[in-house]
Design a protein around this motif. Sequence first.
Motif, PDB file in Angstrom:
ATOM      1  N   ASP A 195       0.833  -1.206   0.000  1.00  0.00           N
ATOM      2  CA  ASP A 195       0.000   0.000   0.000  1.00  0.00           C
ATOM      3  C   ASP A 195       0.866   1.254   0.000  1.00  0.00           C
ATOM      4  OD1 ASP A 195      -2.290  -1.519   0.010  1.00  0.00           O
ATOM      5  OD2 ASP A 195      -2.640  -1.326   2.177  1.00  0.00           O
ATOM      6  N   GLU A 215       0.947   4.137  -2.855  1.00  0.00           N
ATOM      7  CA  GLU A 215       0.675   5.534  -2.498  1.00  0.00           C
ATOM      8  C   GLU A 215       1.813   6.437  -2.975  1.00  0.00           C
ATOM      9  OE1 GLU A 215      -0.017   8.295   1.442  1.00  0.00           O
ATOM     10  OE2 GLU A 215      -0.399   6.146   1.571  1.00  0.00           O
ATOM     11  N   ASN A 270       1.615   6.820  -6.761  1.00  0.00           N
ATOM     12  CA  ASN A 270       0.516   7.706  -7.160  1.00  0.00           C
ATOM     13  C   ASN A 270       0.857   9.164  -6.909  1.00  0.00           C
ATOM     14  OD1 ASN A 270      -1.208   5.745  -8.161  1.00  0.00           O
ATOM     15  ND2 ASN A 270      -2.079   5.327  -6.148  1.00  0.00           N
ATOM     16  N   LYS A 271       1.533   9.445  -5.806  1.00  0.00           N
ATOM     17  CA  LYS A 271       1.960  10.825  -5.539  1.00  0.00           C
ATOM     18  C   LYS A 271       2.917  11.298  -6.623  1.00  0.00           C
ATOM     19  CE  LYS A 271       1.486  10.876  -0.519  1.00  0.00           C
ATOM     20  NZ  LYS A 271       2.212  10.892   0.758  1.00  0.00           N
TER      21      LYS A 271
END
Length: 80
Positions: free
Chosen positions: A17, A21, A24-25
């Motif tokens: 996860d 994350e 994606n940032k």
Amino acid sequence: MTNRRHTADSITDDDLDALYENANKGWRRGDEWKQRALAAEAAVERANRLARRWAILRTYGGAAVELRKALAKPKESTNK
């Protein structure tokens, strides 16, 4: 301290996860920079159109020439 490299056997759901994350940032930051670059290109195009309009008016011909010089890409130096 260095981060350990995950393997398929050692990665946990939380680790995965966190990786998603972070990825994606990174994509969102790239999108923001792309939007800024596109906005800058549009601003340069508007300035070029303004310079062309000014060039038509003899009163502003000098300003148009100077604006075009300022907007022109620098020429590569032949001195090495």
